[in-house]
Design an enzyme around this catalytic site. Structure first.
Site, short mmCIF file in Angstrom:
data_model
loop_
_atom_site.label_atom_id
_atom_site.label_comp_id
_atom_site.label_asym_id
_atom_site.label_seq_id
_atom_site.Cartn_x
_atom_site.Cartn_y
_atom_site.Cartn_z
N GLN A 224 0.79 -1.24 0.03
CA GLN A 224 0.08 -0.14 0.02
C GLN A 224 1.09 1.32 -0.23
OE1 GLN A 224 -3.40 -0.19 2.40
NE2 GLN A 224 -3.88 1.80 1.83
N PHE A 225 1.11 1.58 -1.15
CA PHE A 225 2.11 2.95 -1.31
C PHE A 225 1.27 4.21 -0.58
CE2 PHE A 225 -0.74 3.65 -4.88
CZ PHE A 225 -0.75 5.02 -5.07
N THR A 226 -0.08 4.18 -0.57
CA THR A 226 -0.66 5.28 0.11
C THR A 226 -0.25 5.51 1.52
OG1 THR A 226 -2.70 4.11 0.62
CG2 THR A 226 -2.53 5.36 -1.65
#
Length: 145
Positions: A74-76
């Site tokens: 999850q890059f967010t």
């Protein structure tokens, strides 16, 4: 590396309506993000911390009871929200950097003895879980200096 760990009674990730990973019994759902200066050594340290973290019932760890793990990239987690209303993703490492490190994180957990299921890197995933407690822990390797 930044991870959000949720103690879960159930957890599942699907892509295009198909389940690609799920907890086989109560365990941990782990959202994992990579930043630019992360290394294999950093992700191994985080993996060891996650596997030994005593946040399950009776202050036991996943390693104590063999609890399964569901890891979702999850890059967010590295969203920049300081200015304006639109997040920036400058702190998130690009796919060619982060995908091998997420894979290394998962493989290191398996080397430690964990049963690990995963999502699909870069896919539009739907993640569902029943948070137990609720217990949610954030680990950020940048704070370990």
């Amino acid at each position: 590396m930044r991870v959000v760990i949720q103690r879960a009674l159930e957890g599942r990730v699907s892509v295009d309506g198909r389940t690609v990973g799920q907890l086989t019994s109560p365990g941990l759902v782990i959202l994992a993000g990579i930043t630019h200066d992360d290394t294999p050594a950093v992700v191994e340290k985080v993996a060891s911390k996650v596997w030994g973290l005593r946040i399950l019932e009776d202050e036991r760890s996943a390693s104590d009871i063999g609890a399964p793990l569901l890891v979702v990239s999850q890059f967010t987690l590295y969203a920049g929200t300081r200015k304006g209303r639109r997040p920036t993703w400058n702190a998130a490492a690009p796919g060619p950097v982060s995908e091998p490190l997420i894979d290394h994180f998962v493989e290191h957990l398996r080397t430690l003895g964990a049963h690990v299921e995963t999502g699909v890197f870069g896919a539009d995933m739907k993640v569902s879980l029943v948070n137990d407690g609720p217990v949610t822990i954030i680990i950020d390797s940048d704070t370990w200096q």
